[in-house]
Design a protein around this motif. Structure first.
Motif, PDB file in Angstrom:
ATOM      1  N   LEU A 172     -18.639 -21.412 -10.347  1.00 34.25           N
ATOM      2  CA  LEU A 172     -18.963 -21.431  -8.926  1.00 34.25           C
ATOM      3  C   LEU A 172     -20.348 -22.008  -8.673  1.00 34.25           C
ATOM      4  CD1 LEU A 172     -18.258 -20.354  -5.994  1.00 34.25           C
ATOM      5  CD2 LEU A 172     -19.471 -18.260  -6.672  1.00 34.25           C
ATOM      6  N   SER A 173     -20.473 -22.784  -7.599  1.00 34.00           N
ATOM      7  CA  SER A 173     -21.767 -23.256  -7.107  1.00 34.00           C
ATOM      8  C   SER A 173     -21.842 -22.942  -5.621  1.00 34.00           C
ATOM      9  CB  SER A 173     -21.915 -24.769  -7.323  1.00 34.00           C
ATOM     10  OG  SER A 173     -21.904 -25.077  -8.691  1.00 34.00           O
ATOM     11  N   LEU A 174     -23.021 -22.520  -5.164  1.00 35.14           N
ATOM     12  CA  LEU A 174     -23.230 -22.192  -3.759  1.00 35.14           C
ATOM     13  C   LEU A 174     -24.495 -22.867  -3.260  1.00 35.14           C
ATOM     14  CD1 LEU A 174     -22.497 -18.360  -3.841  1.00 35.14           C
ATOM     15  CD2 LEU A 174     -21.052 -20.139  -2.838  1.00 35.14           C
ATOM     16  N   GLY A 175     -24.455 -23.381  -2.035  1.00 38.57           N
ATOM     17  CA  GLY A 175     -25.596 -24.082  -1.462  1.00 38.57           C
ATOM     18  C   GLY A 175     -26.577 -23.178  -0.754  1.00 38.57           C
ATOM     19  N   ASN A 176     -26.178 -21.990  -0.387  1.00 37.40           N
ATOM     20  CA  ASN A 176     -27.047 -21.042   0.302  1.00 37.40           C
ATOM     21  C   ASN A 176     -26.663 -19.658  -0.218  1.00 37.40           C
ATOM     22  OD1 ASN A 176     -28.762 -19.742   2.072  1.00 37.40           O
ATOM     23  ND2 ASN A 176     -27.725 -20.420   3.927  1.00 37.40           N
ATOM     24  N   ALA A 177     -27.019 -19.395  -1.471  1.00 39.74           N
ATOM     25  CA  ALA A 177     -26.538 -18.210  -2.185  1.00 39.74           C
ATOM     26  C   ALA A 177     -26.927 -16.891  -1.515  1.00 39.74           C
ATOM     27  CB  ALA A 177     -27.048 -18.231  -3.626  1.00 39.74           C
ATOM     28  N   GLY A 178     -28.012 -16.885  -0.763  1.00 41.12           N
ATOM     29  CA  GLY A 178     -28.487 -15.660  -0.145  1.00 41.12           C
ATOM     30  C   GLY A 178     -27.729 -15.206   1.076  1.00 41.12           C
ATOM     31  N   VAL A 179     -26.697 -15.947   1.484  1.00 39.52           N
ATOM     32  CA  VAL A 179     -25.890 -15.522   2.633  1.00 39.52           C
ATOM     33  C   VAL A 179     -24.441 -15.232   2.234  1.00 39.52           C
ATOM     34  CG1 VAL A 179     -27.328 -16.782   4.278  1.00 39.52           C
ATOM     35  CG2 VAL A 179     -25.247 -17.856   3.396  1.00 39.52           C
ATOM     36  N   VAL A 180     -24.161 -15.223   0.932  1.00 37.32           N
ATOM     37  CA  VAL A 180     -22.788 -14.987   0.473  1.00 37.32           C
ATOM     38  C   VAL A 180     -22.747 -13.709  -0.359  1.00 37.32           C
ATOM     39  CG1 VAL A 180     -20.859 -15.891  -0.874  1.00 37.32           C
ATOM     40  CG2 VAL A 180     -22.311 -17.462   0.422  1.00 37.32           C
ATOM     41  N   ARG A 181     -21.940 -12.751   0.109  1.00 40.73           N
ATOM     42  CA  ARG A 181     -21.702 -11.523  -0.662  1.00 40.73           C
ATOM     43  C   ARG A 181     -20.500 -11.775  -1.569  1.00 40.73           C
ATOM     44  NH1 ARG A 181     -24.187  -6.815   1.010  1.00 40.73           N
ATOM     45  NH2 ARG A 181     -25.149  -6.935   3.064  1.00 40.73           N
ATOM     46  N   LEU A 182     -20.676 -11.504  -2.862  1.00 41.10           N
ATOM     47  CA  LEU A 182     -19.615 -11.721  -3.837  1.00 41.10           C
ATOM     48  C   LEU A 182     -18.999 -10.415  -4.296  1.00 41.10           C
ATOM     49  CD1 LEU A 182     -21.048 -14.395  -6.299  1.00 41.10           C
ATOM     50  CD2 LEU A 182     -19.279 -14.694  -4.602  1.00 41.10           C
ATOM     51  N   THR A 183     -17.678 -10.445  -4.459  1.00 37.91           N
ATOM     52  CA  THR A 183     -16.953  -9.357  -5.099  1.00 37.91           C
ATOM     53  C   THR A 183     -16.170  -9.993  -6.244  1.00 37.91           C
ATOM     54  OG1 THR A 183     -16.761  -8.169  -3.015  1.00 37.91           O
ATOM     55  CG2 THR A 183     -15.263  -7.511  -4.773  1.00 37.91           C
ATOM     56  N   TYR A 184     -16.382  -9.491  -7.457  1.00 35.19           N
ATOM     57  CA  TYR A 184     -15.784 -10.042  -8.679  1.00 35.19           C
ATOM     58  C   TYR A 184     -14.834  -9.010  -9.275  1.00 35.19           C
ATOM     59  CZ  TYR A 184     -15.885 -11.353 -13.690  1.00 35.19           C
ATOM     60  OH  TYR A 184     -15.574 -11.662 -14.987  1.00 35.19           O
ATOM     61  N   ASN A 185     -13.538  -9.319  -9.271  1.00 33.85           N
ATOM     62  CA  ASN A 185     -12.504  -8.416  -9.804  1.00 33.85           C
ATOM     63  C   ASN A 185     -12.658  -7.004  -9.251  1.00 33.85           C
ATOM     64  OD1 ASN A 185     -11.475 -10.548 -11.195  1.00 33.85           O
ATOM     65  ND2 ASN A 185     -12.008  -9.815 -13.213  1.00 33.85           N
ATOM     66  N   GLY A 186     -12.922  -6.907  -7.948  1.00 28.88           N
ATOM     67  CA  GLY A 186     -13.021  -5.616  -7.290  1.00 28.88           C
ATOM     68  C   GLY A 186     -14.396  -4.974  -7.327  1.00 28.88           C
ATOM     69  N   ARG A 187     -15.329  -5.546  -8.073  1.00 26.39           N
ATOM     70  CA  ARG A 187     -16.682  -4.992  -8.188  1.00 26.39           C
ATOM     71  C   ARG A 187     -17.634  -5.775  -7.291  1.00 26.39           C
ATOM     72  NH1 ARG A 187     -19.119  -5.808 -13.682  1.00 26.39           N
ATOM     73  NH2 ARG A 187     -20.613  -7.155 -12.692  1.00 26.39           N
ATOM     74  N   VAL A 188     -18.294  -5.100  -6.373  1.00 22.84           N
ATOM     75  CA  VAL A 188     -19.213  -5.765  -5.448  1.00 22.84           C
ATOM     76  C   VAL A 188     -20.485  -6.161  -6.186  1.00 22.84           C
ATOM     77  CG1 VAL A 188     -20.561  -5.503  -3.339  1.00 22.84           C
ATOM     78  CG2 VAL A 188     -18.293  -4.474  -3.487  1.00 22.84           C
ATOM     79  N   LEU A 189     -20.772  -7.470  -6.179  1.00 22.51           N
ATOM     80  CA  LEU A 189     -22.003  -7.977  -6.785  1.00 22.51           C
ATOM     81  C   LEU A 189     -23.100  -8.151  -5.741  1.00 22.51           C
ATOM     82  CD1 LEU A 189     -20.598 -10.729  -9.171  1.00 22.51           C
ATOM     83  CD2 LEU A 189     -21.070  -8.330  -9.683  1.00 22.51           C
ATOM     84  N   GLY A 190     -22.710  -8.312  -4.493  1.00 24.77           N
ATOM     85  CA  GLY A 190     -23.687  -8.534  -3.425  1.00 24.77           C
ATOM     86  C   GLY A 190     -24.165  -9.977  -3.425  1.00 24.77           C
ATOM     87  N   PHE A 191     -25.387 -10.175  -2.943  1.00 21.00           N
ATOM     88  CA  PHE A 191     -25.971 -11.517  -2.896  1.00 21.00           C
ATOM     89  C   PHE A 191     -26.476 -11.887  -4.288  1.00 21.00           C
ATOM     90  CE2 PHE A 191     -26.768  -9.678   1.357  1.00 21.00           C
ATOM     91  CZ  PHE A 191     -25.982 -10.535   2.097  1.00 21.00           C
ATOM     92  N   ILE A 192     -26.313 -13.141  -4.670  1.00 19.04           N
ATOM     93  CA  ILE A 192     -26.737 -13.559  -6.008  1.00 19.04           C
ATOM     94  C   ILE A 192     -27.894 -14.547  -5.961  1.00 19.04           C
ATOM     95  CG2 ILE A 192     -24.524 -13.090  -7.103  1.00 19.04           C
ATOM     96  CD1 ILE A 192     -24.005 -16.137  -6.877  1.00 19.04           C
ATOM     97  N   GLY A 193     -28.580 -14.599  -4.829  1.00 16.08           N
ATOM     98  CA  GLY A 193     -29.728 -15.490  -4.694  1.00 16.08           C
ATOM     99  C   GLY A 193     -30.430 -15.226  -3.380  1.00 16.08           C
ATOM    100  N   GLN A 194     -31.406 -16.056  -3.091  1.00 16.27           N
ATOM    101  CA  GLN A 194     -32.172 -15.953  -1.855  1.00 16.27           C
ATOM    102  C   GLN A 194     -31.579 -16.896  -0.809  1.00 16.27           C
ATOM    103  OE1 GLN A 194     -34.748 -13.706  -1.613  1.00 16.27           O
ATOM    104  NE2 GLN A 194     -34.021 -13.123  -3.640  1.00 16.27           N
TER     105      GLN A 194
END
Length: 101
Positions: free
Chosen positions: A64-86
């Motif tokens: 995965l690549s994201l252009g604005n990582a600080g506005v995307v909340r991620l959930t991976y296989n049911g586990r909330v990772l939250g934001f992965i950048g600024q």
């Protein structure tokens, strides 16, 4: 046995877990672009606006690549990772792999 069952990824039944090794849910809290490549197949690209949700799946590996990582909340296989950048930060080549029993 109960011990084996607890080791399965959260977010689905054992049958669903076997069918989809990687499941990412992206929830946008602002505008961003993204790109993903699953299992060595061709990449897909998209844009997201605030309030949109996108689900990505792969059998073994998802990059995965994201252009604005600080506005995307991620959930991976049911586990909330939250934001992965600024906010405004570009993240490239984030690898999510299937969890084996």
């Amino acid at each position: 046995p109960a011990g084996r069952r607890a080791a399965r990824p959260r977010g689905g039944s054992p049958a669903e877990s076997a069918a989809v090794g990687v499941r990412l849910v992206l929830r946008a809290e602002g505008s961003t672009w993204g790109a993903a490549e699953g299992d060595g197949q061709g990449a897909s690209e998209w844009t997201m606006r605030e309030g949109e949700t996108k689900e990505l799946t792969a059998a073994g590996k998802l990059v995965l690549s994201l252009g604005n990582a600080g506005v995307v909340r991620l959930t991976y296989n049911g586990r909330v990772l939250g934001f992965i950048g600024q906010k405004g930060e570009v993240k490239r080549g984030l690898v999510f792999a299937a969890v084996e029993d």
